[in-house]
Design a protein around this motif. Structure first.
Motif, PDB file in Angstrom:
ATOM      1  N   ALA A 164       0.842   3.839  -3.623  1.00 54.36           N
ATOM      2  CA  ALA A 164       0.492   5.144  -2.994  1.00 54.36           C
ATOM      3  C   ALA A 164       1.474   6.502  -3.629  1.00 54.36           C
ATOM      4  O   ALA A 164       1.412   6.891  -3.771  1.00 54.36           O
ATOM      5  CB  ALA A 164       0.293   5.735  -1.150  1.00 54.36           C
ATOM      6  N   SER A 165       2.710   5.926  -3.107  1.00 54.83           N
ATOM      7  CA  SER A 165       4.316   6.694  -3.616  1.00 54.83           C
ATOM      8  C   SER A 165       4.492   6.617  -5.673  1.00 54.83           C
ATOM      9  O   SER A 165       4.327   7.902  -5.703  1.00 54.83           O
ATOM     10  CB  SER A 165       4.862   5.806  -2.791  1.00 54.83           C
ATOM     11  N   LYS A 187       1.121  -1.191   0.100  1.00 61.61           N
ATOM     12  CA  LYS A 187       0.265   0.082  -0.099  1.00 61.61           C
ATOM     13  C   LYS A 187       1.113   0.995   0.032  1.00 61.61           C
ATOM     14  O   LYS A 187       0.472   2.025  -0.898  1.00 61.61           O
ATOM     15  CB  LYS A 187      -0.993  -0.301   1.167  1.00 61.61           C
ATOM     16  N   ASP A 188       2.010   1.405   0.446  1.00 67.92           N
ATOM     17  CA  ASP A 188       3.187   2.196   0.836  1.00 67.92           C
ATOM     18  C   ASP A 188       3.069   2.604  -0.971  1.00 67.92           C
ATOM     19  O   ASP A 188       3.483   3.356  -1.088  1.00 67.92           O
ATOM     20  CB  ASP A 188       4.404   1.890   1.312  1.00 67.92           C
ATOM     21  N   LEU A 215       0.541  10.100   0.724  1.00 65.99           N
ATOM     22  CA  LEU A 215      -1.091  10.622   0.302  1.00 65.99           C
ATOM     23  C   LEU A 215      -1.083  12.152   0.451  1.00 65.99           C
ATOM     24  O   LEU A 215      -1.894  12.433   0.202  1.00 65.99           O
ATOM     25  CB  LEU A 215      -2.494  10.291   1.034  1.00 65.99           C
ATOM     26  N   LYS A 224       6.073   6.316   2.957  1.00 59.58           N
ATOM     27  CA  LYS A 224       4.964   5.719   3.538  1.00 59.58           C
ATOM     28  C   LYS A 224       4.200   6.816   3.621  1.00 59.58           C
ATOM     29  O   LYS A 224       3.617   7.474   2.500  1.00 59.58           O
ATOM     30  CB  LYS A 224       5.481   6.288   5.126  1.00 59.58           C
ATOM     31  N   GLU A 225       3.076   5.127   3.059  1.00 56.37           N
ATOM     32  CA  GLU A 225       1.737   5.751   2.707  1.00 56.37           C
ATOM     33  C   GLU A 225       0.830   6.851   3.772  1.00 56.37           C
ATOM     34  O   GLU A 225       0.825   8.257   2.739  1.00 56.37           O
ATOM     35  CB  GLU A 225       0.350   4.356   2.667  1.00 56.37           C
ATOM     36  N   GLU A 226       0.722   7.206   4.589  1.00 63.36           N
ATOM     37  CA  GLU A 226       0.778   8.882   5.146  1.00 63.36           C
ATOM     38  C   GLU A 226       1.102   9.859   4.763  1.00 63.36           C
ATOM     39  O   GLU A 226       0.580  11.057   3.927  1.00 63.36           O
ATOM     40  CB  GLU A 226       1.015   8.286   6.982  1.00 63.36           C
TER      41      GLU A 226
END
Length: 531
Positions: A115-116, A111-112, A177, A172-174
């Protein structure tokens, strides 16, 4: 208090102090530190938000990539353990390596990466083409994700392996995003070094410490591929803008590496026994004069063509590199000299300086002597010298020129302004790119002409963009070459930018350093330092 007791207490305190500071000193001596001076001051930290090379150099220390390029510019897996491509070229499957961790200790997951890729693909030129071809990018499990294409895209792996700005670094996904038009707030990578936020002094110093949890690949380091083994405890990027000061600092051993030493200082550096001078980038630096297509007079193609006729490439490149013929190349190709797509097609106006022709084109463009503002980065030797030559030649051609002096970091912020020069905007600026940035038209930011989506200067030409799309889809090398040459021909006609030759820029470093990797990017994994 008894005098003897007081003396004993003072003795004990002194002894403890000696032990503490002595131990601290031993630890400091045991820590291996390399201090490097790169191309400009580091002020921003997000490699997707900006294309600035100093941010890319910072990011290669901190972040990792799914794929890398070896010394022959061939794609190699990096964070990816294994991948597969369907027979029809429409489905790509990627599985990550075991042991990948973010600097906060959490595991890297699919998921990271998804998103990246999406964040990068919304900003980068080649990334946009990949995303346009993508039907879906989906997570299979924590370690595997898939890319389904609507049509074959021959540059898919090259896109994910690119070392040119913007590089598809994994976040990182955070953080991933975050809108690509906003900067990420935290620097949390998974690469071989950790960014020390507490010691960051924007424009002066950034610090990186060895990531003890990083698991490098087993292959030898090769360009941005292979094992990224951190062999020093600490890397410090320090900015020293004065050329004399930074040269003296290297000779004195106060710093260990200069990416771009002043050309006038090279003889002195070569004569210094403790210093080595070496070119790590065989493709050289591609020098660029960028014109603002959205503002007069360069919104008129004839005014842009006048700049071509006013240009003297040899004068410009000699000013930047000096008179040593081994340090420059005057070839007019928009692709690196000697590379597969290199060509002189369309370059006649660039290579035959003619002020009379330039003045005639200015007259036809309706130019009436309005001031043009050229942003002038004085802290970069190459840009500084070439900008002075450009100003001189454009004045001779009939332009009214104002050079506005600033440092490169300021220019990076200023070039994004689309207002008229009288309101803080600009008409032209000069820069340079590493050779891999220009290896093909899909990655070539300066040749693109996608209007508001283009790199700063915002050229707009439907024909170029159709050809670039065709290039991305084409897999046959000879057909790719035909398309690349056609793109260059058209780019000279509309003057997406003015090529100003190639500079082969050697770096200088202390002889205590060993293992520096040949790359267009300054790389500090695999580097050891003798004590």
């Amino acid at each position: 208090m008894n005098r003897n007791i007081l003396k004993k207490m003072i003795f004990i305190i002194c002894l403890v102090s000696i032990l503490i500071f002595g131990l601290s000193g031993q630890q400091a001596m045991a820590e291996t530190v390399i201090r490097v001076n790169l191309d400009s001051a580091l002020k921003q930290l997000d490699p997707i938000w900006t294309t600035a090379y100093i941010v890319r150099s910072h990011s290669f220390l901190v972040y990792d990539t799914l794929f890398g390029l070896d010394k022959d510019f061939k794609v190699q897996p990096q964070m990816v353990d294994r991948y597969s491509i369907s027979d029809d070229g429409l489905l790509y499957s990627f599985t990550l390596r075991d042991g990948l961790k973010w600097h906060d200790g959490t595991a890297v997951t699919s998921k990271d990466c998804v998103a990246s890729i999406k964040r990068w693909g919304a900003k980068d030129g080649l990334g946009k083409q990949l995303m346009a071809a993508a039907e879906k990018l989906e997570i299979v499990d924590n370690m595997t994700f898939k890319l389904q294409l609507k049509y074959p895209f021959g540059m898919a792996l090259q896109a994910l392996a690119k070392i040119t700005s913007n590089v598809p670094f994994m976040m990182k996904e955070e953080q991933a995003l975050t809108s690509p038009d906003e900067q990420v707030k935290d620097v949390i990578g998974s690469g071989p070094f950790k960014f020390v936020k507490e010691e960051f002094q924007p424009g002066l110093k950034s610090v990186y410490i060895k990531n003890e949890d990083y698991v490098p690949r087993k292959e030898p380091a090769s360009n941005t591929a292979g094992g990224k083994v951190a062999k020093v405890d600490r890397v410090e990027i320090v900015w020293i803008p004065d050329a004399n000061t930074v040269t003296n600092a290297l000779i004195a051993g106060e710093i260990d590496f200069i990416q771009i030493p002043h050309s006038d200082h090279l003889p002195r550096l070569r004569e210094t026994k403790a210093v080595k001078v070496e070119n790590f980038d065989p493709l050289g630096l591609q020098c660029v004069l960028r014109l603002n297509h959205t503002q007069p007079p360069f919104d008129n193609p004839k005014a842009r063509q006048a700049v071509l006729w006013a240009t003297n490439v040899e004068m410009s490149v000699r000013a930047a590199a000096g008179n040593d013929p081994n340090l420059f190349n005057v070839c007019p190709s928009m692709y690196p000299c000697g590379s597969f797509f290199a060509s002189d097609v369309g370059s006649k106006p660039l290579m035959q300086q003619d002020f009379a022709k330039a003045k005639q084109l200015l007259k036809e463009a309706g130019y009436k002597g309005e001031k043009i503002v050229i942003l002038h980065a004085t802290d970069d030797t190459i840009i500084n010298m070439q900008t002075l030559v450009t100003g001189q030649n454009l004045r001779k051609a009939g332009f009214t020129v104002e050079l506005q002096a600033m440092d490169w970091s300021t220019l990076v912020g200023r070039r994004a302004i689309k207002k008229p020069a009288s309101e803080g905007g600009w008409n032209a600026f000069q820069t340079w790119f590493n050779g891999p940035d220009f290896l093909n038209p899909a990655e070539h930011m300066a040749i693109s002409a996608d209007c508001d989506k283009s790199w700063f200067g915002w050229p707009c030409d439907e024909q170029i963009e159709k050809l670039r799309t065709a290039f991305g889809k084409e897999a046959d090398p000879q057909k790719q070459k035909e398309i690349a040459v056609a793109i260059q021909k058209r780019a000279f006609e509309v003057v997406t930018y003015v090529p100003l030759g190639t500079v082969y820029q050697p770096s200088a470093y202390r002889s205590e350093l060993d293992g520096l990797v040949k790359s267009s990017v300054p790389i500090f994994w695999n580097v050891s330092k003798k004590k």
